[in-house]
Structures are given as C-alpha cells and as structure tokens.
Write a protein that holds these residues in place. Structure first.
Motif, PDB file in Angstrom:
ATOM      1  N   UNK A 168      40.072  12.541   7.788  1.00 29.41           N
ATOM      2  CA  UNK A 168      39.905  13.098   6.281  1.00 29.41           C
ATOM      3  C   UNK A 168      39.041  12.123   5.521  1.00 29.41           C
ATOM      4  N   UNK A 169      37.866  12.251   5.287  1.00 30.41           N
ATOM      5  CA  UNK A 169      37.016  11.228   4.499  1.00 30.41           C
ATOM      6  C   UNK A 169      37.495  11.355   3.139  1.00 30.41           C
ATOM      7  N   UNK A 170      37.785  10.671   2.359  1.00 34.18           N
ATOM      8  CA  UNK A 170      38.128  10.585   0.764  1.00 34.18           C
ATOM      9  C   UNK A 170      39.586  10.546   0.629  1.00 34.18           C
ATOM     10  N   UNK A 197      28.619  12.414   7.923  1.00 29.95           N
ATOM     11  CA  UNK A 197      28.116  11.779   6.467  1.00 29.95           C
ATOM     12  C   UNK A 197      27.152  10.665   7.112  1.00 29.95           C
ATOM     13  N   UNK A 198      27.738   9.848   8.115  1.00 29.73           N
ATOM     14  CA  UNK A 198      26.625   8.553   8.467  1.00 29.73           C
ATOM     15  C   UNK A 198      25.515   8.846   9.272  1.00 29.73           C
ATOM     16  N   UNK A 219      25.505  18.766   4.149  1.00 33.18           N
ATOM     17  CA  UNK A 219      26.092  20.159   3.343  1.00 33.18           C
ATOM     18  C   UNK A 219      27.250  20.378   4.288  1.00 33.18           C
ATOM     19  N   UNK A 220      27.008  20.264   5.641  1.00 31.85           N
ATOM     20  CA  UNK A 220      28.244  20.691   6.537  1.00 31.85           C
ATOM     21  C   UNK A 220      29.445  19.742   6.282  1.00 31.85           C
ATOM     22  N   UNK A 221      29.225  18.480   6.084  1.00 33.56           N
ATOM     23  CA  UNK A 221      30.296  17.525   5.681  1.00 33.56           C
ATOM     24  C   UNK A 221      31.020  18.005   4.518  1.00 33.56           C
ATOM     25  N   UNK A 222      30.148  18.180   3.315  1.00 38.18           N
ATOM     26  CA  UNK A 222      30.693  18.702   1.845  1.00 38.18           C
ATOM     27  C   UNK A 222      31.326  19.987   2.171  1.00 38.18           C
ATOM     28  N   UNK A 223      31.053  20.984   3.130  1.00 37.04           N
ATOM     29  CA  UNK A 223      31.832  22.165   3.239  1.00 37.04           C
ATOM     30  C   UNK A 223      33.124  21.810   3.719  1.00 37.04           C
ATOM     31  N   UNK A 229      33.590  13.252  -3.676  1.00 32.48           N
ATOM     32  CA  UNK A 229      32.211  12.778  -4.686  1.00 32.48           C
ATOM     33  C   UNK A 229      31.120  11.773  -3.991  1.00 32.48           C
ATOM     34  N   UNK A 230      31.663  11.363  -2.714  1.00 35.42           N
ATOM     35  CA  UNK A 230      30.693  10.375  -2.170  1.00 35.42           C
ATOM     36  C   UNK A 230      29.609  11.079  -1.567  1.00 35.42           C
ATOM     37  N   UNK A 231      30.131  12.308  -0.967  1.00 41.30           N
ATOM     38  CA  UNK A 231      29.031  13.109  -0.176  1.00 41.30           C
ATOM     39  C   UNK A 231      28.246  13.924  -1.310  1.00 41.30           C
ATOM     40  N   UNK A 232      28.894  14.388  -2.466  1.00 41.69           N
ATOM     41  CA  UNK A 232      28.170  14.898  -3.466  1.00 41.69           C
ATOM     42  C   UNK A 232      26.844  14.047  -4.008  1.00 41.69           C
ATOM     43  N   UNK A 233      27.320  12.885  -4.273  1.00 46.74           N
ATOM     44  CA  UNK A 233      26.278  12.049  -4.576  1.00 46.74           C
ATOM     45  C   UNK A 233      25.362  11.860  -3.746  1.00 46.74           C
ATOM     46  N   UNK A 234      25.492  11.532  -2.380  1.00 45.73           N
ATOM     47  CA  UNK A 234      24.364  11.313  -1.449  1.00 45.73           C
ATOM     48  C   UNK A 234      23.641  12.422  -1.385  1.00 45.73           C
ATOM     49  N   UNK A 235      24.162  13.691  -1.088  1.00 42.59           N
ATOM     50  CA  UNK A 235      23.510  15.252  -1.068  1.00 42.59           C
ATOM     51  C   UNK A 235      22.666  15.216  -2.345  1.00 42.59           C
ATOM     52  N   UNK A 236      23.035  14.827  -3.269  1.00 46.63           N
ATOM     53  CA  UNK A 236      22.118  15.308  -4.553  1.00 46.63           C
ATOM     54  C   UNK A 236      20.912  14.523  -4.435  1.00 46.63           C
TER      55      UNK A 236
END
Length: 396
Positions: free
Chosen positions: A15-17, A292-293, A312-316, A322-329
């Motif tokens: 689990x990332x995070x 993510x990578x 988006x799949x990782x964020x789901x 927050x790391x994925x949020x920032x990278x996706x944005x």
C-alpha cells in the motif's frame, strides 16, 4: 558490519502512502515513492558508502595498529591511487589458497578509526566475495589474502562509510584501518539444492543490500544487488517448495522488481524501468508503486496520454495519496499544454493561422469589399481593349 543486511522498518509493502521513509515521513507526504519494498519486522539498515569522491587524502596507518619497524615499502597500493593499501602482518599458506569471486568467505575483522578507537569487531564475518555484500575496502582486499593470512588494510572513506559515516560511532568522511584474518573460503551453495526457506533468506539478503545502496544514492550498486536477488529467485530448483514458500518468493521478487524500477528511474534508464514495472504488474496488476512509477516513466518520455490513465488507476486504488494527486495534476496540465501546442502547429501546417495572430486591419477585409471605382475602371479598360482589337482586325 555491512553483511547484516538490515534496513528501516516499514509498513505494508503493498500500500503506497503507508510506509515511512528513512526519516520517518509518511509516503504520501514525500515528493516521490522513495521508500523501497521491505519486510515488516526488520532492524535499521547499517549505513554504507556510495562511490562518490569525498576529496580526502589517504589516512596514514596508525602506530598502535601496526609495528613501527615495518618498512613502508611493504605496503601494497591495491588500486594505484593511494586510497586503499594492504600490508601483510602474518603470512598465509600461499597464493594458491586465495579465495575466488563468488565464494563464501569467513574473516576475523577489527575496524578502528584514525584515533585508534575500535568501531567494529567480528570474530567470524561471512559474506559472498565480489557481491558487494560488505565494505568495498573489505571486498576488494580479501581477494588478495591467502588462507590464514592476517593483513592490515588502510582505506579512505570512499571505500568505507563515505560522506555519510555511520551514526553514532563513525563520523562522515572517516578513514578506517581494518585488521583482517582469512579463516575460510568455500564454494557458494548450489542454488538448485536450496530449500525454499534458504532461497528466500538469500534473496532477501541481496535485496536488503540493494536497499542500503539505494539509500546511499548509489543506484548502480543497488541495481547490481537487486539483479543478484532476482537471479537467486529465478534459478531452477530440484527441491519442491510449499505453496507458502512459492508465495513468499513471489513477494520478494515483486519487491526487488519495484526497487529495481526505482533505481533505474533515478538513472534515467526509462526503457529498463518500464520493463521492470510491467513485470510487477504482470504478477500484481493493482500494485500502486508499479503503477505510479510506470506513469512517471511514460511522463518522462513525454507520453502524457498514456501516463494519465495509469496514474488515475493508481489514485483510484488509494484516493488519499497526495503524491499521486500532485503527479497527476502536473501531468494533466502538461498534457493540456502539449495539445495546445500541437493544435497551433497543425493550424500553421494547414495554412490557417489563428485569427488572433492576424493584423487587426485585415480582419474584416473580404473579396467583395473592393471599391466600385476600381471595378468600373478595370471594366472600361477591358472594353477598350476589345474595341481596339476589332478595329485592327477590320483594317487587315
């Protein structure tokens, strides 16, 4: 010393995070997924040096660590740079008894600082020669020892604990004097004959060593250790493993591949990192770190259209990360900018530049806006030309 293969404690590796970084920060507050795949119950990883130049001259041998009557000419400059030297204190059993790379060797070790303080003593340290399982100074010099030989090794910090040192007993940029006796050397065990438990333990030791090098920012040696671990896991076996052992081997393999991808990404080896991520996802399609990578690799290659759905799949899978949020944005904005650039480029290629770029005085000019006086003048000239042609034809 370095052979223990210890590393920071971690949370669930899947689990990332949720895993803490080396300084205790949670993954979702870090800039990137820097935390590597680790076991849950593990001690702190002992620090070892990267291969970076620390700009220090070689330390002179300590008088209390060697007899004063020894001739300096007896010192062997192992690398020709003066940064790593070896001297025989007790002769061994002959050159033919020197160990070979790939063998498991056992040595007696005593390490001291320049002030003579002892920072490590191990009566029977065992490691695989040439696999970078221990300090580079030790790995390089033990190959030159004869069986039963006792030698003094004086090493610059570059080949010991480097600029980081080892808290609390070894300061940064500290040269070390190592007293080493070669006790035994034997061929490494046949991987095909290892039990499931033995193979898991061996692969984990190599993986943990890779984690140490990663934390020291020595990504080349980290990749080397992860590759060795993967070779251990992928080797054929003549022994039957239990379902639990098979599952644990697969878990170690996924950790190694994920950490391998992280190291390759640090070195900008994008194709190799992408391959490592895909291998993880073949076994675990929902592995957040691999997703993510992979998204980061594609983004680095400018493939925003492919990277965005992966992130988006990782964020789901973990909406609060927050790391994925920032990278996706960041990628969504880059993709929008990329599309605007492409649209403008296509417009210019088709000869239809944007209206905004045209001069203001030309915006409303249309073909039928030509003044009528110019139109009548042109008509009169045309009629005059026809009449003249008729006259000339009549005279002929």
């Amino acid at each position: 010393m370095a052979s223990s293969g210890e590393e920071p404690r971690s949370g669930s590796p899947d689990r990332a995070g949720t895993e803490p970084t080396a300084d205790g920060a949670q993954l979702d507050t870090a800039e990137d997924f820097e935390v590597l795949e680790e076991e849950e119950e593990e001690e702190d990883l002992s620090e070892l040096p990267p291969l970076e130049d620390v700009g220090r001259p070689p330390a002179p041998p300590q008088e209390d660590a060697q007899p004063s009557e020894q001739d300096p000419q007896e010192w062997v400059d192992v690398l020709g740079s003066g940064l790593l030297k070896k001297k025989t204190l007790v002769p061994g059993q002959g050159v033919d008894t020197r160990p070979r790379k790939g063998q498991d060797v056992t040595v007696r070790l005593k390490a001291t600082l320049e002030d003579g303080s002892v920072v490590e003593e191990n009566p029977a340290l065992t490691f695989t020669l040439g696999d970078c399982d221990v300090l580079q100074a030790l790995d390089l010099c033990v190959q030159l020892l004869e069986m039963g030989e006792t030698a003094l090794i004086v090493s610059d910090a570059k080949y010991c604990y480097g600029a980081q040192g080892r808290s609390p007993d070894i300061p940064p940029n500290a040269a070390l004097t190592l007293e080493v006796e070669l006790l035994a050397a034997r061929d490494a065990p046949d991987l095909e004959l290892l039990s499931g438990k033995e193979k898991i333990e061996l692969a984990n030791r190599k993986r943990e060593r890779g984690n140490f090098f990663y934390q020291q920012a020595d990504y080349v040696l980290a990749i080397n250790s992860y590759d060795i671990a993967l070779k251990v896991i992928g080797s054929s076996s003549k022994v039957d493993f239990s379902p639990d052992e098979e599952a644990e081997l697969l878990d170690v393999k996924v950790k190694c591949l994920n950490n391998l991808a992280a190291s390759q990404l640090k070195l900008d080896h994008y194709e190799a990192a992408l391959k490592s991520c895909n291998l993880v996802l073949e076994h675990q399609p929902g592995n957040i770190k691999a997703l993510f990578r992979k998204g980061k690799v594609l983004a680095q290659q400018g493939e925003y259209r492919e990277a965005i759905p992966i992130l988006k799949a990782a964020l789901k899978l973990e909406p609060s990360n927050k790391t994925i949020h920032a990278e996706l944005s960041k990628l969504v904005k880059k993709h929008a900018d990329q599309k605007n650039v492409e649209t403008e480029m296509y417009r210019k290629m088709l000869g239809n530049p944007s209206a905004a770029g045209a001069p203001g005085k030309c915006k409303d000019k249309l073909p039928w806006s030509i003044p009528w006086k110019w139109l009548f003048g042109a008509t009169a000239i045309a009629l005059g030309g026809v009449a003249l042609s008729v006259v000339i034809a009549a005279r002929n």
